[in-house]
Design an enzyme around this catalytic site. Structure first.
Site, PDB file in Angstrom:
ATOM      1  N   PRO A  89     -16.506  58.081 -32.581  1.00 18.49           N
ATOM      2  CA  PRO A  89     -16.827  56.905 -32.487  1.00 18.49           C
ATOM      3  C   PRO A  89     -18.170  56.652 -33.384  1.00 18.49           C
ATOM      4  O   PRO A  89     -18.577  55.446 -33.578  1.00 18.49           O
ATOM      5  CB  PRO A  89     -17.091  56.760 -30.989  1.00 18.49           C
ATOM      6  CG  PRO A  89     -16.681  57.961 -30.401  1.00 18.49           C
ATOM      7  CD  PRO A  89     -16.612  58.775 -31.202  1.00 18.49           C
ATOM      8  N   GLU A 116     -17.629  66.132 -24.253  1.00 20.61           N
ATOM      9  CA  GLU A 116     -18.720  65.188 -24.552  1.00 20.61           C
ATOM     10  C   GLU A 116     -18.761  65.108 -26.114  1.00 20.61           C
ATOM     11  O   GLU A 116     -19.697  64.432 -26.792  1.00 20.61           O
ATOM     12  CB  GLU A 116     -19.956  65.633 -23.887  1.00 20.61           C
ATOM     13  CG  GLU A 116     -20.084  65.755 -22.397  1.00 20.61           C
ATOM     14  CD  GLU A 116     -19.682  64.401 -21.916  1.00 20.61           C
ATOM     15  OE1 GLU A 116     -20.067  63.098 -22.312  1.00 20.61           O
ATOM     16  OE2 GLU A 116     -18.643  64.322 -21.003  1.00 20.61           O
ATOM     17  N   ARG A 154       1.967  56.914 -44.376  1.00 23.01           N
ATOM     18  CA  ARG A 154       2.865  55.788 -44.786  1.00 23.01           C
ATOM     19  C   ARG A 154       2.640  55.285 -46.132  1.00 23.01           C
ATOM     20  O   ARG A 154       3.410  54.717 -46.706  1.00 23.01           O
ATOM     21  CB  ARG A 154       3.213  54.573 -44.004  1.00 23.01           C
ATOM     22  CG  ARG A 154       1.794  53.777 -43.507  1.00 23.01           C
ATOM     23  CD  ARG A 154       2.074  52.526 -42.564  1.00 23.01           C
ATOM     24  NE  ARG A 154       2.922  51.482 -43.135  1.00 23.01           N
ATOM     25  CZ  ARG A 154       2.494  50.787 -44.091  1.00 23.01           C
ATOM     26  NH1 ARG A 154       1.188  50.582 -44.583  1.00 23.01           N
ATOM     27  NH2 ARG A 154       3.014  49.784 -44.318  1.00 23.01           N
ATOM     28  N   ASP A 169       2.449  45.032 -48.757  1.00 24.07           N
ATOM     29  CA  ASP A 169       1.497  45.117 -48.205  1.00 24.07           C
ATOM     30  C   ASP A 169       0.246  45.048 -49.074  1.00 24.07           C
ATOM     31  O   ASP A 169      -0.831  44.260 -48.684  1.00 24.07           O
ATOM     32  CB  ASP A 169       1.241  46.736 -47.799  1.00 24.07           C
ATOM     33  CG  ASP A 169       1.673  46.970 -46.401  1.00 24.07           C
ATOM     34  OD1 ASP A 169       2.170  46.029 -45.434  1.00 24.07           O
ATOM     35  OD2 ASP A 169       1.450  48.064 -45.959  1.00 24.07           O
TER      36      ASP A 169
HETATM   37  C1  9WO Z   1     -19.505  59.072 -24.946  1.00 23.28           C
HETATM   38  C2  9WO Z   1     -20.569  57.788 -24.690  1.00 23.28           C
HETATM   39  C3  9WO Z   1     -21.118  57.572 -23.732  1.00 23.28           C
HETATM   40  C4  9WO Z   1     -22.249  56.458 -23.701  1.00 23.28           C
HETATM   41  C5  9WO Z   1     -22.556  56.022 -25.067  1.00 23.28           C
HETATM   42  C6  9WO Z   1     -21.809  56.223 -26.030  1.00 23.28           C
HETATM   43  C7  9WO Z   1     -20.642  57.332 -25.928  1.00 23.28           C
HETATM   44  N1  9WO Z   1     -20.298  57.937 -26.892  1.00 23.28           N
HETATM   45  C8  9WO Z   1     -19.325  58.673 -26.409  1.00 23.28           C
HETATM   46  C9  9WO Z   1     -18.338  59.515 -27.083  1.00 23.28           C
HETATM   47  O1  9WO Z   1     -18.262  59.385 -28.412  1.00 23.28           O
HETATM   48  N2  9WO Z   1     -17.656  60.560 -26.495  1.00 23.28           N
HETATM   49  C10 9WO Z   1     -16.540  61.361 -27.283  1.00 23.28           C
HETATM   50  C11 9WO Z   1     -15.317  60.855 -26.585  1.00 23.28           C
HETATM   51  C12 9WO Z   1     -16.778  62.543 -27.203  1.00 23.28           C
HETATM   52  C13 9WO Z   1     -15.794  63.364 -27.960  1.00 23.28           C
HETATM   53  C14 9WO Z   1     -14.561  62.961 -27.092  1.00 23.28           C
HETATM   54  N3  9WO Z   1     -14.149  61.608 -27.246  1.00 23.28           N
HETATM   55  C15 9WO Z   1     -13.802  60.902 -28.285  1.00 23.28           C
HETATM   56  C16 9WO Z   1     -13.732  59.544 -28.707  1.00 23.28           C
HETATM   57  N4  9WO Z   1     -13.198  61.775 -29.434  1.00 23.28           N
HETATM   58  N5  9WO Z   1     -12.726  60.973 -30.353  1.00 23.28           N
HETATM   59  C17 9WO Z   1     -13.189  59.594 -30.012  1.00 23.28           C
HETATM   60  C18 9WO Z   1     -12.874  58.545 -31.034  1.00 23.28           C
HETATM   61  C19 9WO Z   1     -12.969  57.013 -30.514  1.00 23.28           C
HETATM   62  C20 9WO Z   1     -12.576  56.282 -31.605  1.00 23.28           C
HETATM   63  N6  9WO Z   1     -12.470  56.741 -32.720  1.00 23.28           N
HETATM   64  C21 9WO Z   1     -12.502  57.781 -33.074  1.00 23.28           C
HETATM   65  C22 9WO Z   1     -12.402  58.749 -32.245  1.00 23.28           C
END
Ligand code: 9WO
Length: 252
Positions: A89, A116, A154, A169
């Protein structure tokens, strides 16, 4: 395109990659997608992939060594990757343009985080791209990795059978799709728009184009600035938005 996915849930990833268009592309050898079990790169009896966070706090962090060894093994086997992607994220949000660029790379490694997150030293050294699929927290990177690989696969030439689909597309890039209908022509009193039954392909094309523009205006107005419109379409759109035509709840 060759891609290796590193995950602690290889069965989950493998079963998704075996389905549909992507599964068939793999069978035909058009793409080579391989799933690697991170635990195979551990060296202790418990096959440990996580440990407590330095500094304290809840949850666990993915240890650097197994991920490092996995990437090393993949490099030894396949040669160096063009990109090592961590689904996160914290990354740049995936767009069609990014998927398109990645579909042109020879060799991709995708790392799926869990717990985490991943030890920052992996992110800083091994990882070349962090990619997010949107602003929400999930329990892991597997589903995002599948989204990325689906979008990328794709676009690899020869994957989508009907060459037209992918071309269309890019032709309409920047606009939403038009509505689709199939038989029956009337379903529970709901009729398919007359023009689609007319056999008049010019009329059908212009109806679809009109629908795309209308839907984009109504649902995703922020896309209109970048949309690929003719000068005439752009003038009509500006005229509509300045006369407040879009403010009405129903048109027609
Ligand atoms: C937890 C969190 C808590 C409070 C504020 C921000 C926060 N971010 C996260 C977080 O990113 N946790 C991850 C969840 C830890 C690794 C496993 N998780 C996860 C989410 N892996 N990949 C994603 C993800 C989500 C959306 N796009 C790509 C990957």
């Amino acid at each position: 395109m060759i891609a290796d996915v590193i995950t602690i849930f290889p069965d989950l990833v493998e079963s998704a990659l075996a389905a549909g268009v992507v599964g068939r592309a793999r069978e035909r050898g058009v793409v080579d997608l391989r799933v690697r079990d991170l635990r195979a790169f551990t060296d202790d009896r418990h096959r440990t992939v996580d440990d407590v966070p330095y500094g304290g706090g809840p949850g666990m962090v993915m240890k650097p060594e197994p991920i490092w060894r996995a990437v090393e093994a993949i490099t030894a086997e396949r040669g160096p990757a063009s990109a090592v992607v961590l689904m996160s994220p914290q990354g740049r949000t995936l767009t069609h343009a990014m998927a398109d660029a990645m579909s042109r790379l020879d060799r991709l490694v995708v790392i799926c985080g869990r717990y985490e997150g991943v030890d920052e030293r992996v992110t800083e050294t091994l990882v070349t791209h962090e990619v997010s699929i949107g602003d929400y927290v999930l329990t892991g990177g597997e589903l995002p990795a599948l989204v990325l690989l689906d979008a990328v696969t794709r676009l690899v030439p020869g994957v989508v059978g009907d060459a037209g689909s992918v071309e269309i597309d890019s032709f309409v890039r920047g606009l939403l799709d038009h509505p689709h209908y199939t038989r029956p022509a009337e379903f529970r009193g709901l009729k398919v728009p007359e023009v689609l039954l007319s056999g008049n392909h010019a009329a059908i094309d212009s109806w679809r184009r009109e629908q795309r523009i209308r839907r984009t205006c109504e649902r995703r107005p922020e896309l209109m600035a970048q949309a690929d419109l003719t000068d005439e379409e752009r003038r009509a759109y500006v005229a509509r938005s300045t006369t407040g035509a879009d403010d009405r709840t129903e048109e027609e």
